[in-house]
Design an enzyme around this catalytic site. Structure first.
Site, mmCIF file in Angstrom:
data_model
loop_
_atom_site.group_PDB
_atom_site.id
_atom_site.type_symbol
_atom_site.label_atom_id
_atom_site.label_comp_id
_atom_site.label_asym_id
_atom_site.label_seq_id
_atom_site.Cartn_x
_atom_site.Cartn_y
_atom_site.Cartn_z
ATOM 1 N N LYS A 80 0.908 -1.303 -0.059
ATOM 2 C CA LYS A 80 0.098 0.084 -0.028
ATOM 3 C C LYS A 80 0.819 1.225 0.109
ATOM 4 O O LYS A 80 2.209 1.139 0.524
ATOM 5 C CB LYS A 80 -0.895 -0.050 1.301
ATOM 6 C CG LYS A 80 -2.286 0.732 1.003
ATOM 7 C CD LYS A 80 -3.345 0.108 0.125
ATOM 8 C CE LYS A 80 -4.594 0.724 0.393
ATOM 9 N NZ LYS A 80 -5.612 -0.273 -0.417
ATOM 10 N N GLY A 180 -20.993 5.234 4.569
ATOM 11 C CA GLY A 180 -20.391 5.603 3.425
ATOM 12 C C GLY A 180 -21.143 5.513 2.413
ATOM 13 O O GLY A 180 -21.421 4.505 1.727
ATOM 14 N N GLY A 182 -20.214 7.061 -0.760
ATOM 15 C CA GLY A 182 -19.043 7.696 -1.793
ATOM 16 C C GLY A 182 -18.739 6.864 -2.936
ATOM 17 O O GLY A 182 -19.788 6.277 -3.320
ATOM 18 N N VAL A 184 -17.782 3.668 -3.410
ATOM 19 C CA VAL A 184 -18.452 2.220 -3.530
ATOM 20 C C VAL A 184 -19.725 2.118 -2.777
ATOM 21 O O VAL A 184 -20.739 1.807 -3.499
ATOM 22 C CB VAL A 184 -17.458 1.214 -2.874
ATOM 23 C CG1 VAL A 184 -18.047 -0.344 -2.726
ATOM 24 C CG2 VAL A 184 -16.155 1.184 -3.355
ATOM 25 N N TYR A 186 -22.165 4.188 -2.775
ATOM 26 C CA TYR A 186 -23.074 4.956 -3.473
ATOM 27 C C TYR A 186 -23.581 3.875 -4.662
ATOM 28 O O TYR A 186 -24.834 3.669 -5.168
ATOM 29 C CB TYR A 186 -22.829 6.144 -4.447
ATOM 30 C CG TYR A 186 -23.489 6.542 -5.456
ATOM 31 C CD1 TYR A 186 -24.632 7.036 -5.155
ATOM 32 C CD2 TYR A 186 -22.890 6.648 -6.662
ATOM 33 C CE1 TYR A 186 -25.531 7.675 -6.397
ATOM 34 C CE2 TYR A 186 -23.642 7.249 -8.028
ATOM 35 C CZ TYR A 186 -24.885 7.669 -7.593
ATOM 36 O OH TYR A 186 -25.689 8.086 -8.929
#
Length: 356
Positions: A80, A180, A182, A184, A186
């Site tokens: 990452k 959430g 946003g 994903v 949504y």
């Protein structure tokens, strides 16, 4: 934090600190394990409170990527990257070029692309400096927005989790709370709504809430209230470490399945969910769709192949639940054991010399 002690404890191979004076880029790359192949993981941008917080986040996320790659059966290891800064204020084209140059110095050891706070369009500039960028827009040879396939894979995870928790994978009539709305979350709403689920949602961004309200019949609650709402399935799709000593006692659900990374603040919180008989879909399985897409880009993106891989998340989770039930162990532990056994097997195979 003693970095070498932390690396030993978490199993990391390499931590790289990168700084570019011209753009004020502060970037950390954590490579966890490359047994399966070159490391792959997104590049997150966040305004961390401290260097310790940034380092802890990148190490947690990179270890999760090793397990995600293992369960997705792609020939990549886990890594990452994080950029320490405000994505709304500090990000620039030049900064993203600098990101690409630092990635390229690792010479085929690390591939990266979009994550929280970054978008596929940002990496158009990184791609100018590196041949190891994934998650690009389709017009630049990539697979497009990976949030779409991530949401689909998470939907498949929710269906498998419903089957385990309620004996039927139909979501019709079930109440699903989505934390959430946003990238994903949504897109996940579309799958859930199409199956007839009752929706409850929250987000810290008002524009995301308004967008969801305009398109779906969804009840909105304050962010702090989402843990305690009455629902059948809780779906975390924001940031991680949200299942902890404070939030778990508030839960009024039978199951948890979402796309957020590292949902358990500590492994013992997975033990607590098991004790409470709450079915938990290990996050690195539920959200593996995006990884499957970007991994496929490296070998030559095939949309149909990736869709089938994401569809199979359902079967992978059912196998995890079966092992969990048979051994009476938490689902996160069943998943970890499966991946660790696979990595160990492949590691032994790689002792056989093959000339390339």
């Amino acid at each position: 934090m003693d970095i070498f002690d932390e690396m030993k404890e978490r199993g990391h191979e390499q931590i790289i600190f990168n700084y570019d004076e011209e753009t004020d880029l502060k970037m950390i790359i954590a490579i966890h394990d490359t047994t399966l192949g070159p490391a792959l993981g997104g590049c997150r941008m966040k305004n961390y409170e401290s260097q310790e917080e940034a380092l802890d986040d990148v190490m947690r996320l990179s270890k999760g990527m090793t397990y995600k790659c293992g369960v997705a059966e792609v020939d990549f290891g886990g890594a990452k990257a994080i950029i320490w800064g405000d994505p709304e204020e500090d990000k620039s084209k030049a900064m993203m070029r600098a990101v690409g140059r630092f990635v390229e110095t690792l010479d085929n050891r690390f591939y990266t692309g979009t994550d929280v706070g970054t978008y596929s369009e940002d990496f158009i500039y990184s791609n100018c400096e590196s041949d190891h960028i994934v998650g690009l827009p389709e017009s630049y040879g990539g697979g497009g927005n990976s949030a779409i396939i991530t949401a689909y894979g998470t939907y498949r995870a929710i269906k498998a989790t419903a089957k385990e928790a309620f004996g039927d994978d139909s979501l019709e009539g079930l109440t699903i709370s989505v934390q959430g709305l946003g990238k994903v979350g949504y897109r996940l709403l579309d799958h859930l709504h199409d199956e007839g689920a009752e929706l409850i949602g929250t987000d810290v961004k008002e524009e995301y809430i308004e967008r969801a309200k305009e398109e779906y019949p969804i009840e909105i609650v304050d962010p702090d209230e989402i843990f305690g709402v009455e629902c059948d399935i809780f779906s975390p799709n924001a940031l991680g470490a949200i299942l902890d000593d404070e939030t778990i006692p508030q839960l009024k659900c039978k199951a948890i399945a979402g796309a957020a990374n590292n949902q358990l603040a500590e492994p013992r919180h997975g033990d607590k969910l098991h004790e409470l008989d709450i079915v938990y879909a290990p996050d690195y399985i539920a959200n593996a769709g995006g990884l499957m897409q970007v991994a496929d880009e490296v070998i030559g993106y095939n949309e149909e192949r990736v869709k089938q891989q994401a569809t199979n998340i359902y079967d992978i989770l059912l196998e995890i639940y079966e092992v969990s039930n048979k051994k009476n162990i938490p689902t996160y532990q069943a998943a970890d054991e499966m991946v660790e056994n696979d990595i160990e097997t492949i590691s032994r195979l790689k002792t056989n010399y093959v000339e390339k």
